[in-house]
Design a protein around this motif. Structure first.
Motif, PDB file in Angstrom:
ATOM      1  N   LYS A  22     -17.813 -20.333 -31.542  1.00 54.03           N
ATOM      2  CA  LYS A  22     -18.755 -20.992 -30.634  1.00 54.03           C
ATOM      3  C   LYS A  22     -18.398 -20.668 -29.191  1.00 54.03           C
ATOM      4  N   LEU A  23     -19.421 -20.354 -28.412  1.00 52.94           N
ATOM      5  CA  LEU A  23     -19.311 -20.238 -26.965  1.00 52.94           C
ATOM      6  C   LEU A  23     -20.303 -21.228 -26.391  1.00 52.94           C
ATOM      7  N   ILE A  24     -19.809 -22.200 -25.615  1.00 52.04           N
ATOM      8  CA  ILE A  24     -20.651 -23.239 -25.028  1.00 52.04           C
ATOM      9  C   ILE A  24     -20.543 -23.130 -23.509  1.00 52.04           C
ATOM     10  N   VAL A  25     -21.698 -23.084 -22.832  1.00 55.27           N
ATOM     11  CA  VAL A  25     -21.723 -22.959 -21.374  1.00 55.27           C
ATOM     12  C   VAL A  25     -22.473 -24.149 -20.801  1.00 55.27           C
ATOM     13  N   GLY A  26     -21.813 -24.879 -19.894  1.00 59.22           N
ATOM     14  CA  GLY A  26     -22.396 -26.071 -19.291  1.00 59.22           C
ATOM     15  C   GLY A  26     -23.502 -25.769 -18.302  1.00 59.22           C
ATOM     16  N   GLU A  27     -24.195 -26.821 -17.883  1.00 58.76           N
ATOM     17  CA  GLU A  27     -25.305 -26.663 -16.942  1.00 58.76           C
ATOM     18  C   GLU A  27     -24.792 -26.187 -15.588  1.00 58.76           C
ATOM     19  N   GLY A  28     -25.672 -25.612 -14.815  1.00 57.14           N
ATOM     20  CA  GLY A  28     -25.297 -25.146 -13.477  1.00 57.14           C
ATOM     21  C   GLY A  28     -24.989 -23.672 -13.448  1.00 57.14           C
ATOM     22  N   GLY A  29     -24.755 -23.067 -14.586  1.00 56.32           N
ATOM     23  CA  GLY A  29     -24.534 -21.630 -14.639  1.00 56.32           C
ATOM     24  C   GLY A  29     -23.093 -21.244 -14.382  1.00 56.32           C
ATOM     25  N   SER A  30     -22.646 -20.252 -15.093  1.00 55.87           N
ATOM     26  CA  SER A  30     -21.304 -19.694 -14.921  1.00 55.87           C
ATOM     27  C   SER A  30     -21.407 -18.184 -14.839  1.00 55.87           C
ATOM     28  N   LYS A  31     -20.366 -17.552 -14.274  1.00 50.44           N
ATOM     29  CA  LYS A  31     -20.371 -16.105 -14.084  1.00 50.44           C
ATOM     30  C   LYS A  31     -19.096 -15.503 -14.649  1.00 50.44           C
ATOM     31  N   ILE A  32     -19.264 -14.369 -15.345  1.00 59.03           N
ATOM     32  CA  ILE A  32     -18.135 -13.580 -15.839  1.00 59.03           C
ATOM     33  C   ILE A  32     -18.296 -12.188 -15.243  1.00 59.03           C
ATOM     34  N   SER A  89     -21.916 -17.288 -35.871  1.00 58.17           N
ATOM     35  CA  SER A  89     -21.481 -17.604 -34.525  1.00 58.17           C
ATOM     36  C   SER A  89     -22.599 -18.298 -33.777  1.00 58.17           C
ATOM     37  N   MET A  90     -22.220 -19.001 -32.696  1.00 59.81           N
ATOM     38  CA  MET A  90     -23.208 -19.748 -31.940  1.00 59.81           C
ATOM     39  C   MET A  90     -22.916 -19.655 -30.446  1.00 59.81           C
ATOM     40  N   VAL A  91     -23.956 -19.431 -29.672  1.00 57.26           N
ATOM     41  CA  VAL A  91     -23.871 -19.514 -28.218  1.00 57.26           C
ATOM     42  C   VAL A  91     -24.794 -20.645 -27.805  1.00 57.26           C
ATOM     43  N   GLU A  92     -24.243 -21.661 -27.120  1.00 56.96           N
ATOM     44  CA  GLU A  92     -25.023 -22.786 -26.635  1.00 56.96           C
ATOM     45  C   GLU A  92     -25.047 -22.726 -25.117  1.00 56.96           C
ATOM     46  N   LEU A  93     -26.199 -22.358 -24.570  1.00 53.08           N
ATOM     47  CA  LEU A  93     -26.358 -22.257 -23.123  1.00 53.08           C
ATOM     48  C   LEU A  93     -27.116 -23.479 -22.622  1.00 53.08           C
ATOM     49  N   ILE A  94     -26.385 -24.409 -22.041  1.00 47.59           N
ATOM     50  CA  ILE A  94     -27.024 -25.556 -21.407  1.00 47.59           C
ATOM     51  C   ILE A  94     -27.517 -25.099 -20.036  1.00 47.59           C
ATOM     52  N   GLY A  95     -26.690 -24.308 -19.358  1.00 54.49           N
ATOM     53  CA  GLY A  95     -27.061 -23.659 -18.108  1.00 54.49           C
ATOM     54  C   GLY A  95     -27.176 -22.169 -18.358  1.00 54.49           C
ATOM     55  N   SER A  96     -26.993 -21.391 -17.319  1.00 50.38           N
ATOM     56  CA  SER A  96     -27.085 -19.935 -17.464  1.00 50.38           C
ATOM     57  C   SER A  96     -25.688 -19.319 -17.512  1.00 50.38           C
ATOM     58  N   LEU A  97     -25.616 -18.114 -18.060  1.00 46.41           N
ATOM     59  CA  LEU A  97     -24.377 -17.344 -18.076  1.00 46.41           C
ATOM     60  C   LEU A  97     -24.701 -15.948 -17.594  1.00 46.41           C
ATOM     61  N   GLU A  98     -24.074 -15.545 -16.490  1.00 40.49           N
ATOM     62  CA  GLU A  98     -24.275 -14.203 -15.948  1.00 40.49           C
ATOM     63  C   GLU A  98     -23.069 -13.348 -16.336  1.00 40.49           C
ATOM     64  N   LEU A  99     -23.322 -12.333 -17.158  1.00 47.07           N
ATOM     65  CA  LEU A  99     -22.277 -11.385 -17.539  1.00 47.07           C
ATOM     66  C   LEU A  99     -22.325 -10.180 -16.613  1.00 47.07           C
ATOM     67  N   HIS A 100     -21.184  -9.599 -16.355  1.00 47.16           N
ATOM     68  CA  HIS A 100     -21.094  -8.415 -15.510  1.00 47.16           C
ATOM     69  C   HIS A 100     -21.457  -8.765 -14.064  1.00 47.16           C
ATOM     70  N   ALA A 101     -21.144  -9.992 -13.658  1.00 44.40           N
ATOM     71  CA  ALA A 101     -21.496 -10.487 -12.329  1.00 44.40           C
ATOM     72  C   ALA A 101     -20.797  -9.672 -11.246  1.00 44.40           C
ATOM     73  N   GLY A 102     -21.445  -9.493 -10.143  1.00 42.72           N
ATOM     74  CA  GLY A 102     -20.857  -8.817  -8.995  1.00 42.72           C
ATOM     75  C   GLY A 102     -20.711  -7.327  -9.167  1.00 42.72           C
ATOM     76  N   CYS A 103     -21.369  -6.764 -10.149  1.00 39.28           N
ATOM     77  CA  CYS A 103     -21.208  -5.347 -10.447  1.00 39.28           C
ATOM     78  C   CYS A 103     -22.299  -4.539  -9.746  1.00 39.28           C
ATOM     79  N   LYS A 104     -21.903  -3.448  -9.129  1.00 33.57           N
ATOM     80  CA  LYS A 104     -22.879  -2.558  -8.517  1.00 33.57           C
ATOM     81  C   LYS A 104     -23.531  -1.715  -9.613  1.00 33.57           C
ATOM     82  N   ASP A 105     -24.739  -1.227  -9.328  1.00 28.30           N
ATOM     83  CA  ASP A 105     -25.498  -0.457 -10.321  1.00 28.30           C
ATOM     84  C   ASP A 105     -24.749   0.767 -10.832  1.00 28.30           C
ATOM     85  N   ASP A 106     -23.934   1.373  -9.990  1.00 28.27           N
ATOM     86  CA  ASP A 106     -23.261   2.606 -10.396  1.00 28.27           C
ATOM     87  C   ASP A 106     -21.828   2.367 -10.905  1.00 28.27           C
TER      88      ASP A 106
END
Length: 170
Positions: free
Chosen positions: A32-42, A1-18
């Protein structure tokens, strides 16, 4: 498998610590998971599977809200600046073979392509072989089974164009 991060990828975005709802990104062998520049959030609670030899491509600044499910059996492209609301489902396959009138139907579609700056409302479902044009708006609860023109507003089951020449902003 391949992850290509041109930008950033934030997983678990918007989640509180608890907050303990995890996200799952499962890449099968040769996926393949490809993420474009500028960053994306999941956001939290996402459930994403990319099967063998399939490709999931996220453009720049894609926002995927909580509890979204993406099942990629061949190819799914999500364009720049697209916002996906909660509880959305995107699938490029039926993931089983349907037999109609004695004839097996293909379970995999060609692809799902979601254009740039598309807004997909809560609980919508995007099914195989669909192309959604730039700037389109998919209403909450819509089930998209055919192509959507650019800057169109679609709603219903199955989704149909209810307005054209729309625009949206956050």
């Amino acid at each position: 498998s391949m992850v290509e991060l041109i930008g950033s990828l934030e997983l678990h975005a918007g989640c509180k610590d608890d907050y303990y709802r995890s996200s799952i990104v499962h890449l099968f062998p040769n996926a393949k998971l490809i993420v474009g520049e500028g960053g994306s959030k999941i956001c939290y609670g996402a459930d994403i599977e990319v099967l063998r030899f399939a490709t999931l491509q996220l453009g720049s600044d894609v926002y995927i809200n909580s509890n979204t499910s993406i099942r990629c059996g061949k190819r799914i492209v999500i364009g720049d600046g697209t916002v996906i609301s909660r509880n959305v489902s995107i699938m490029d396959s039926d993931f089983h073979t349907l037999i109609r009138k004695g004839e097996p139907q293909p379970k995999y579609g060609e692809e799902v392509v979601i254009g740039n700056h598309v807004w997909i409302g809560e609980g919508a479902k995007i099914l195989k072989n669909v192309h959604i044009g730039d700037g389109a708006v998919i209403a909450a609860g819509a089930i998209v089974t055919r192509d959507v023109p650019a800057r169109a507003l679609v709603a219903g089951v199955p989704a149909a164009v209810i307005d054209t020449d729309v625009d949206w902003e956050v």
